[in-house]
Design an enzyme around this catalytic site. Structure first.
Site, PDB file in Angstrom:
ATOM      1  N   GLY A 164     -18.156  -0.850  -3.398  1.00 42.44           N
ATOM      2  CA  GLY A 164     -19.065  -1.926  -3.028  1.00 42.44           C
ATOM      3  C   GLY A 164     -19.018  -2.768  -3.881  1.00 42.44           C
ATOM      4  CG  LEU A 200     -11.966   1.692   5.187  1.00 43.20           C
ATOM      5  CD1 LEU A 200     -11.573   2.760   4.274  1.00 43.20           C
ATOM      6  CD2 LEU A 200     -11.602   0.224   4.787  1.00 43.20           C
ATOM      7  CG  ASN A 252     -13.071  -7.864   7.394  1.00 41.94           C
ATOM      8  OD1 ASN A 252     -13.710  -6.969   6.937  1.00 41.94           O
ATOM      9  ND2 ASN A 252     -11.650  -7.741   7.666  1.00 41.94           N
ATOM     10  CG  HIS A 291      -6.995  -7.863   5.407  1.00 40.23           C
ATOM     11  ND1 HIS A 291      -7.352  -6.723   5.457  1.00 40.23           N
ATOM     12  CD2 HIS A 291      -5.776  -7.915   5.071  1.00 40.23           C
ATOM     13  CE1 HIS A 291      -5.808  -6.100   5.522  1.00 40.23           C
ATOM     14  NE2 HIS A 291      -5.131  -6.822   5.183  1.00 40.23           N
ATOM     15  CG  ASP A 300      -7.717  -6.700   9.186  1.00 42.10           C
ATOM     16  OD1 ASP A 300      -6.788  -5.740   8.870  1.00 42.10           O
ATOM     17  OD2 ASP A 300      -9.057  -6.656   8.886  1.00 42.10           O
ATOM     18  CD  GLU A 306     -10.809  -8.162  -2.107  1.00 44.31           C
ATOM     19  OE1 GLU A 306     -11.536  -7.719  -1.386  1.00 44.31           O
ATOM     20  OE2 GLU A 306      -9.461  -7.539  -2.213  1.00 44.31           O
TER      21      GLU A 306
HETATM   22  C1  GRF Z   1     -11.493  -4.638  -0.864  1.00 45.65           C
HETATM   23  O1  GRF Z   1     -10.041  -4.479  -1.463  1.00 45.65           O
HETATM   24  C2  GRF Z   1     -11.667  -5.340   0.376  1.00 45.65           C
HETATM   25  O2  GRF Z   1     -10.806  -6.320   0.404  1.00 45.65           O
HETATM   26  C3  GRF Z   1     -11.110  -4.168   1.462  1.00 45.65           C
HETATM   27  O3  GRF Z   1     -11.905  -2.915   0.736  1.00 45.65           O
HETATM   28  C4  GRF Z   1     -11.769  -3.104  -0.525  1.00 45.65           C
HETATM   29  C5  GRF Z   1     -13.345  -3.160  -0.832  1.00 45.65           C
HETATM   30  O4  GRF Z   1     -13.736  -2.668  -2.365  1.00 45.65           O
HETATM   31  N1  GRF Z   1     -11.567  -4.533   2.828  1.00 45.65           N
HETATM   32  P1  GRF Z   1     -15.024  -2.661  -2.634  1.00 45.65           P
HETATM   33  O5  GRF Z   1     -15.618  -1.432  -1.873  1.00 45.65           O
HETATM   34  O6  GRF Z   1     -15.870  -4.097  -2.162  1.00 45.65           O
HETATM   35  O7  GRF Z   1     -14.919  -2.427  -3.936  1.00 45.65           O
END
Ligand code: GRF
Length: 233
Positions: free
Chosen positions: A13, A85, A102, A104, A145, A174
């Protein structure tokens, strides 16, 4: 303004935390629900520490009726998949078209799709010799995706990168990109039209072109450049 956000997450998270930190000034939008297919997900622990409703999804997230009931109970207006996931049930995607986002950890449409998550993504980027990777925020449709891209931000792939080193570099971006993209969608600055096409007020090429000159700059400098992706019309 879409004011009530649900975050679905399967892992630790950190993207959830970046979004929570960005929104914590108390003004709308706010996170009202965190749900996970994993009972022990760090994302659920974070939600509990913030007194935000934290729910484990039954049947590993495939119980559409449970998800629909949760979204209705919490009057959710916008769904964010932050490291989620599982496949979102088609009925939920249909009900929230244009209101489910989402993130990615690669530049879609490259290195995406079923099975492309976590370390695998970055190992594939390195294995293919890509010189650029990055993060993509997109609207969710019925396929993994594939929905309309809202924003991307590139990072360099270094010659001696391991998947872990690249993952960390992308994850950092991100955390800057997702909150700003979510807020732009929440305030209506970015949305889908009736035909499902992306409507975004500004041309973004120029801003993203600056990304590489900014790569080694401070987070504030990069964040200001990302903010320019979403200038209101
Ligand atoms: C991130 O790299 C996101 O892009 C991918 O899963 C990872 C999640 O990381 N979908 P977190 O749980 O937010 O630390």
């Amino acid at each position: 303004m879409l004011k009530r956000i649900a975050v679905l997450a399967s892992g630790g998270g950190s993207n959830l935390a970046a979004l929570h930190d960005y929104l914590r000034d108390g003004a709308p939008p706010e996170i009202v629900l965190v749900a996970s297919d994993q009972p022990r997900a760090g994302a659920l622990e974070r939600a509990r520490s913030w007194d935000i409703a934290a729910v484990t999804l039954s049947d590993r997230g495939s119980d559409a009726s449970q998800i629909e009931r949760l979204l209705q109970e919490h009057a959710v207006e916008l769904i964010v998949l932050a490291g989620y996931l599982r496949h979102v049930p088609r009925s939920v995607v249909a009900a929230y078209r244009g209101r489910i986002i989402n993130i990615h950890p690669a530049l879609l449409p490259s290195f995406g799709g079923a099975g492309m998550y976590g370390r695998r993504v970055h190992a594939a980027v390195i294995e293919h010799g890509a010189r650029v990777s990055g993060a993509t925020v997109h609207f969710v449709d019925e396929e993994y995706d594939r929905g309309p891209i809202i924003a991307q931000w590139p990072v360099p792939v270094l010659y001696d990168d391991t998947p872990e080193a690249l993952a960390a570099r992308v994850l950092h971006v991100e955390h800057l990109l997702l909150p700003r993209a979510v807020h732009a969608v929440a305030r209506g600055s970015v949305h889908l039209d009736d035909e499902g096409r992306l409507v975004c007020p500004v041309s973004r090429e120029a801003s993203v072109a600056s990304a590489f000159t900014l790569h080694s700059e401070s987070d504030d400098t990069i964040a200001e450049a990302i903010d320019r992706l979403f200038l209101d019309a």
